[in-house]
Write a protein that holds these residues in place. Structure first.
Motif, short mmCIF file in Angstrom:
data_model
loop_
_atom_site.label_atom_id
_atom_site.label_comp_id
_atom_site.label_asym_id
_atom_site.label_seq_id
_atom_site.Cartn_x
_atom_site.Cartn_y
_atom_site.Cartn_z
N HIS A 31 -26.07 1.29 4.06
CA HIS A 31 -26.72 2.16 3.11
C HIS A 31 -26.26 3.59 3.34
CE1 HIS A 31 -29.73 -0.94 2.23
NE2 HIS A 31 -30.04 -1.02 3.50
N SER A 32 -26.29 4.41 2.30
CA SER A 32 -26.20 5.85 2.49
C SER A 32 -27.61 6.39 2.39
CB SER A 32 -25.31 6.51 1.44
OG SER A 32 -25.29 7.92 1.65
N SER A 64 -25.20 9.78 -6.27
CA SER A 64 -25.95 8.62 -5.78
C SER A 64 -25.87 7.53 -6.83
CB SER A 64 -27.41 8.98 -5.48
OG SER A 64 -28.06 9.44 -6.64
N ALA A 65 -25.75 6.28 -6.38
CA ALA A 65 -25.67 5.15 -7.29
C ALA A 65 -27.04 4.89 -7.92
CB ALA A 65 -25.19 3.92 -6.54
N PRO A 66 -27.07 4.28 -9.10
CA PRO A 66 -28.33 4.06 -9.81
C PRO A 66 -29.34 3.28 -8.96
CG PRO A 66 -26.48 3.59 -11.26
CD PRO A 66 -25.91 3.81 -9.88
N GLY A 67 -30.50 3.88 -8.75
CA GLY A 67 -31.58 3.21 -8.06
C GLY A 67 -31.46 3.14 -6.56
N LEU A 68 -30.45 3.79 -5.97
CA LEU A 68 -30.21 3.63 -4.53
C LEU A 68 -30.64 4.82 -3.69
CD1 LEU A 68 -26.77 1.78 -4.32
CD2 LEU A 68 -29.06 0.87 -3.99
N GLY A 69 -31.23 5.82 -4.26
CA GLY A 69 -31.65 6.94 -3.44
C GLY A 69 -30.94 8.21 -3.81
N MET A 70 -30.82 9.12 -2.86
CA MET A 70 -30.38 10.48 -3.14
C MET A 70 -28.98 10.78 -2.62
SD MET A 70 -32.91 11.53 -4.84
CE MET A 70 -32.50 13.27 -4.98
N PHE A 230 -16.87 8.00 -4.03
CA PHE A 230 -18.07 7.61 -3.32
C PHE A 230 -18.20 6.09 -3.27
CE2 PHE A 230 -18.90 11.79 -5.06
CZ PHE A 230 -19.57 12.45 -4.04
N LEU A 231 -18.84 5.59 -2.21
CA LEU A 231 -19.23 4.19 -2.07
C LEU A 231 -20.67 4.13 -1.57
CD1 LEU A 231 -16.13 2.62 -0.24
CD2 LEU A 231 -16.59 2.60 -2.69
N ASP A 232 -21.34 3.01 -1.86
CA ASP A 232 -22.68 2.83 -1.31
C ASP A 232 -23.05 1.35 -1.34
OD1 ASP A 232 -25.04 3.46 -0.12
OD2 ASP A 232 -25.93 4.49 -1.83
N GLU A 233 -24.06 1.00 -0.58
CA GLU A 233 -24.64 -0.34 -0.50
C GLU A 233 -23.54 -1.39 -0.32
OE1 GLU A 233 -28.64 -2.02 -0.58
OE2 GLU A 233 -27.74 -0.06 -0.27
N ILE A 234 -22.78 -1.24 0.76
CA ILE A 234 -21.66 -2.13 1.06
C ILE A 234 -22.22 -3.33 1.80
CG2 ILE A 234 -19.47 -2.31 2.28
CD1 ILE A 234 -19.78 1.01 2.02
N ARG A 235 -22.01 -4.51 1.24
CA ARG A 235 -22.71 -5.70 1.75
C ARG A 235 -21.77 -6.90 1.80
NH1 ARG A 235 -25.41 -9.74 -1.24
NH2 ARG A 235 -26.89 -10.93 0.00
N ILE A 236 -21.83 -7.63 2.92
CA ILE A 236 -21.16 -8.92 3.06
C ILE A 236 -22.22 -9.92 3.49
CG2 ILE A 236 -19.43 -10.27 4.31
CD1 ILE A 236 -17.85 -7.68 4.70
N ALA A 237 -22.30 -11.04 2.79
CA ALA A 237 -23.29 -12.06 3.11
C ALA A 237 -22.63 -13.42 3.13
CB ALA A 237 -24.43 -12.05 2.10
N GLY A 249 -29.02 -2.66 -6.17
CA GLY A 249 -29.30 -1.24 -6.27
C GLY A 249 -30.27 -0.90 -7.37
N CYS A 250 -30.71 -1.88 -8.16
CA CYS A 250 -31.67 -1.63 -9.22
C CYS A 250 -32.94 -2.41 -8.93
CB CYS A 250 -31.12 -2.06 -10.58
SG CYS A 250 -29.69 -1.13 -11.11
#
Length: 289
Positions: A31-32, A64-70, A230-237, A249-250
């Motif tokens: 997360h950022s 900031s990406a939509p819904g992800l914070g500031m 910019f990048l954000d919410e980088i996830r590997i599952a 992110g929403c």
């Protein structure tokens, strides 16, 4: 919030130790959510992988990406990247999901996330997720013979200074690439003429990684494939993630959820489930195709 299906198999001690926002199948979640200018990066998944920043990469409140914070993570395109050491978590066997939010400041060939380098086929296996002005691609190279064993790409009209949600997912052996929740028609770059193969491609084999995971660049060795923006919410599952709330992110405050199942409409593959049903992250009851 995890669903009953996901939580039932976990010991209480593990559940209490899960970081906020992390899902039980997550192998990486960045997360950022730090102060403007901070160069402290934390893996919020249960795996807690150490992250090493290079260059001037830092959290920034400029975007900031939509819904992800500031804030979001800013890469200036000149030696900025994050590095995580080699780990079995970067190998992708069975079902998996890779997703992130990206904002492009320029369209020199953009590599936003990779495991390996442009020369990794000389001594190991590695995969990469690449996007540029007109396309997005996911590939996997093997060392012997020196070749792309998987090379999927599809056209998409990316624009500068706009947020996009990128996702690569494999379910039941079929790989899809999605941009903003929409499946991208794919071409197979390993075949002559790169024929269209539809919106999914059967590739059930393990996608191995023998290398560090690089975020924002291919490697720190000046390969030329870098991200500027910019990048954000980088996830590997690994495996299937069950959730009542979308991790894209929403949430219900940012986008409509018509059937009230916890998955917003743009990512809901089963739009008519009864309200408050237990569903997977695609909006479908567990076990449905």
């Amino acid at each position: 919030m995890k669903t009953r299906a996901a939580l039932a198999t976990l010991p209480l001690a593990i559940l209490l130790a899960l970081p906020a926002g992390a899902e039980v199948s997550d192998r990486l979640l960045i997360h950022s959510d730090d102060a403007d200018g901070s160069q402290v990066f934390t893996d919020a998944s249960p795996r807690r992988h150490p992250i090493t920043p290079y260059g001037d990469v830092a959290h920034s409140t400029d975007e900031s990406a939509p819904g992800l914070g500031m804030s979001a993570i800013f890469f200036d395109g000149d030696g900025d990247f994050l590095k995580l050491e080699p780990d079995p978590d970067w190998s992708l066997g069975g079902d998996f999901e890779i997703e992130l939010w990206a904002w492009f400041a320029s369209f020199t060939r953009e590599l936003v996330l990779a495991s390996g380098s442009r020369s990794f086929w000389l001594n190991g296996h590695g995969w990469s997720l690449v996007a540029w002005s007109s396309a997005v691609a996911f590939g996997y190279q093997q060392p012997s013979p020196n070749r792309w064993d998987l090379d999927l790409y599809g056209s998409y009209p990316f624009q500068l200074r706009t947020w996009y949600h990128l996702k690569v997912a494999r379910q039941n052996g079929f790989i899809r690439i999605l941009v903003n929740g929409q499946e991208v028609p794919l071409r197979d770059g390993t075949e002559a003429g790169s024929p269209l193969v539809g919106t999914s491609f059967l590739y059930p084999a393990t996608i191995r990684s023998d290398f560090p995971l690089y975020v924002g660049a291919c490697t720190g060795e000046g390969s030329g494939l870098v991200h500027k923006g910019f990048l954000d919410e980088i996830r590997i599952a690994h495996g299937t993630t069950y959730t009542e709330v979308s991790l894209t992110g929403c949430d219900s405050a940012a986008a409509e959820d018509s059937d009230n199942d916890g998955v917003i409409d743009p990512w809901d593959d089963c739009p008519d489930t009864p309200p408050d049903s237990w569903v997977d992250r695609h909006g479908c009851p567990p076990g449905c195709p």
